[in-house]
Design an enzyme around this catalytic site. Structure first.
Site, PDB file in Angstrom:
ATOM      1  N   HIS A  65       0.827  -1.216   0.000  1.00 45.75           N
ATOM      2  CA  HIS A  65       0.000   0.000   0.000  1.00 45.75           C
ATOM      3  C   HIS A  65       0.859   1.263   0.000  1.00 45.75           C
ATOM      4  O   HIS A  65       0.482   2.281   0.586  1.00 45.75           O
ATOM      5  CB  HIS A  65      -0.955   0.015   1.200  1.00 45.75           C
ATOM      6  CG  HIS A  65      -1.914  -1.132   1.223  1.00 45.75           C
ATOM      7  ND1 HIS A  65      -3.096  -1.137   0.505  1.00 45.75           N
ATOM      8  CD2 HIS A  65      -1.862  -2.337   1.849  1.00 45.75           C
ATOM      9  CE1 HIS A  65      -3.723  -2.276   0.700  1.00 45.75           C
ATOM     10  NE2 HIS A  65      -2.997  -3.029   1.506  1.00 45.75           N
ATOM     11  N   ASN A 138      -9.947  -3.502   1.676  1.00 43.41           N
ATOM     12  CA  ASN A 138      -9.582  -3.436   0.261  1.00 43.41           C
ATOM     13  C   ASN A 138     -10.831  -3.247  -0.588  1.00 43.41           C
ATOM     14  O   ASN A 138     -11.947  -3.244  -0.075  1.00 43.41           O
ATOM     15  CB  ASN A 138      -8.862  -4.723  -0.170  1.00 43.41           C
ATOM     16  CG  ASN A 138      -7.481  -4.864   0.431  1.00 43.41           C
ATOM     17  OD1 ASN A 138      -6.771  -3.881   0.632  1.00 43.41           O
ATOM     18  ND2 ASN A 138      -7.086  -6.091   0.731  1.00 43.41           N
ATOM     19  N   TYR A 348       0.882  -4.850  11.713  1.00 44.57           N
ATOM     20  CA  TYR A 348       0.693  -3.449  11.342  1.00 44.57           C
ATOM     21  C   TYR A 348       1.361  -2.506  12.335  1.00 44.57           C
ATOM     22  O   TYR A 348       2.034  -1.553  11.947  1.00 44.57           O
ATOM     23  CB  TYR A 348      -0.796  -3.134  11.204  1.00 44.57           C
ATOM     24  CG  TYR A 348      -1.324  -3.433   9.821  1.00 44.57           C
ATOM     25  CD1 TYR A 348      -1.761  -2.419   8.983  1.00 44.57           C
ATOM     26  CD2 TYR A 348      -1.360  -4.731   9.333  1.00 44.57           C
ATOM     27  CE1 TYR A 348      -2.229  -2.684   7.705  1.00 44.57           C
ATOM     28  CE2 TYR A 348      -1.823  -5.015   8.060  1.00 44.57           C
ATOM     29  CZ  TYR A 348      -2.261  -3.988   7.247  1.00 44.57           C
ATOM     30  OH  TYR A 348      -2.709  -4.265   5.979  1.00 44.57           O
TER      31      TYR A 348
END
Length: 492
Positions: A65, A138, A348
């Protein structure tokens, strides 16, 4: 604390140019030298500071991303779901919550054309009164692999060849031939939806199953679905080539310009709801991220709307330093047992600490807008001014206490420690159903993508045969069409 009270001065605070330390700069053009043609002197402090700062302007790009654009707005509840969740930001119709949204491509690098075929990211940060909720999704509802142990290999296979730095499909098809569950995602990846005309005209999905919990502690599995009010629009391969050749930032420009003229993008949020007791009713595992939930059995329920009505003020501060984490949830929401989601909770936060620094949550774009307090302190680039004497809990000298307990799902779990595959893989059924739902011309475009990439000279006969087998198990006619154009016989 108010971060703005302690941030370094900007050019707007002084009528003249200064160094970082506030010293006046009277010449920002000429370096300090010995005579007009002499060597540059190291004592030119402003020159050294200026170059050193410039050398460090960029931070590591996201592993995935990397290419993206952000915008701000609000989420408004339009339908009452308080019987399903005690989440404060979903408490009643009319409640609005500020948000920032980041759209992105998944695989391609920062600065790459936004017209390239790829899954698009659709990440929403809700600044609620109970903390931040990050819905990191997404524009397709499924993913290539169901277990995070394969995730690093998945991304490496999709990214460029480490020797040539060229994305090559022989590598992609080689790796995923070992993951038959990936076929369903390829039924989206090679479809029109992975060439959206821009960010405003694409859907969004939470991808994973989460849980909603009400005040009584009753939990339901939930999946989130964003639908654009302006409709879904995609490009053909030819249009994508033309658009990308004209403007490699076409989707970012479209988003920015639309908001600037008051044509605010809007999405409707709907949810699927599943009672945990119904999980075994299906011929697939509902917590398998490679599967969708059938709308005819679990119809979508409307919840609210997302409106983006403000452009960001600084691309670096509010896009590059913007950090999402599926681990950020609020009371009334909880994770499911989805294996990929469970590991994203760690991954993350870990990548943000590497990419931005250990104090990335102090940055204004990432910090919660509600009151918050903990004893996480100091570290590199800490800029929070704290003067309390007690940095532990509990303490009789500090009024800080535990929050009031809120309900979380509670289930009795038992089993052996083992590394295993889920029981209901059912890798091909949904891929076939999706293919059969298309018009013939759309089916032909899908078949053509398979033929194009399976024709790569480095794709071996064995790899071609495996993919023909997978496609045939999903839909016999699809496998036959691909095989006939490759002069291969389908094998079952």
């Amino acid at each position: 604390m108010d971060p703005s009270k302690f941030r370094p001065s900007s050019a707007y605070d002084s009528p003249f140019l200064t160094t970082n330390a506030g010293g006046p700069v009277y010449n920002n053009v000429s370096s300090l030298t010995v005579g007009p043609r002499g060597p540059v002197l190291l004592e030119d402090y402003h020159l050294i500071e200026k170059l050193a700062t410039f050398d460090r302007e960029r931070i590591p790009e996201r592993v995935v991303h990397a290419r993206g654009a952000s915008a701000k707005g609000f989420f408004e509840v339009t339908h009452d779901i308080s019987h399903l969740t005690c989440a404060d930001f979903l408490r009643a119709p009319g409640v609005q919550t500020p948000v920032i949204v980041r759209f992105s491509t998944v695989v391609h690098e920062r600065g790459s054309p936004e017209s390239l075929r790829d899954i698009r990211g659709f990440a929403v940060k809700f600044y609620t009164r109970e903390g931040n909720f990050d819905l990191v999704g997404n524009n397709v509802p499924v993913f290539f692999n169901r277990d995070a142990k394969s995730f690093p290999d998945t991304i490496r296979a999709l990214k460029p060849n480490p020797k040539s730095h060229i994305q090559e499909y022989w590598r992609i098809l080689d790796f995923f031939s070992f993951l038959p569950e990936s076929l369903h995602t390829f039924a989206w990846f090679f479809d029109d939806v992975c060439l959206p005309i821009n960010y405003r005209h694409m859907e969004g999905y939470g991808v994973h199953a989460y849980q909603l919990i009400n005040k009584a502690g009753k939990a339901h599995y939930v999946k989130f679905h964003w639908k654009p009010t302006c409709g879904v629009k995609c490009m053909t391969e030819e249009e994508a080539i033309r658009v990308g050749g004209t403007n490699h930032s076409h989707a970012t420009k479209d988003l920015y310009d639309s908001i600037a003229v008051g044509n605010y993008p809007e999405w409707k949020l709907s949810i699927h709801i599943m009672d945990p007791e119904d999980v075994e009713r299906f011929d697939f595992d509902p917590l398998d991220v490679t599967k969708i939930w059938p709308e005819d059995i679990l119809p979508l329920m409307p919840v609210g709307r997302l409106v983006l009505n403000r452009n960001i003020d600084n691309f670096f501060a509010e896009n590059e330093q913007l950090a999402f984490n599926p681990g950020h949830i609020v009371p009334g929401l909880y994770y499911s047992e989805d294996k990929l989601l469970q590991t994203r909770i760690f991954a993350y936060a870990d990548t943000q600490r590497h990419r931005i620094g250990p104090n990335y949550m102090q940055l204004p774009v990432n910090a919660p807008k509600c009151a918050h307090h903990n004893n996480h302190r100091d570290g590199a680039m800490n800029f929070m001014h704290r003067d309390e004497e007690v940095d532990y809990l509990p303490s009789r000298f500090d009024p800080c206490r535990h929050a009031e307990q809120y309900p979380i799902p509670s289930r009795v779990l038992n089993g052996r420690r083992e590394m295993c595959v889920i029981e209901k893989e059912n890798n091909f059924k949904q891929a076939g159903e999706r293919y059969r739902s298309w018009e013939p011309d759309r089916q032909d475009r899908y078949v053509s993508k398979w033929v194009e990439h399976l024709s790569d000279p480095r794709v071996t006969y064995e790899i071609r045969s495996i993919w023909i087998s997978y496609l045939s198990q999903a839909d016999k006619s699809c496998g036959q069409k691909v095989a006939s154009r490759l002069t291969l016989k389908p094998t079952m």
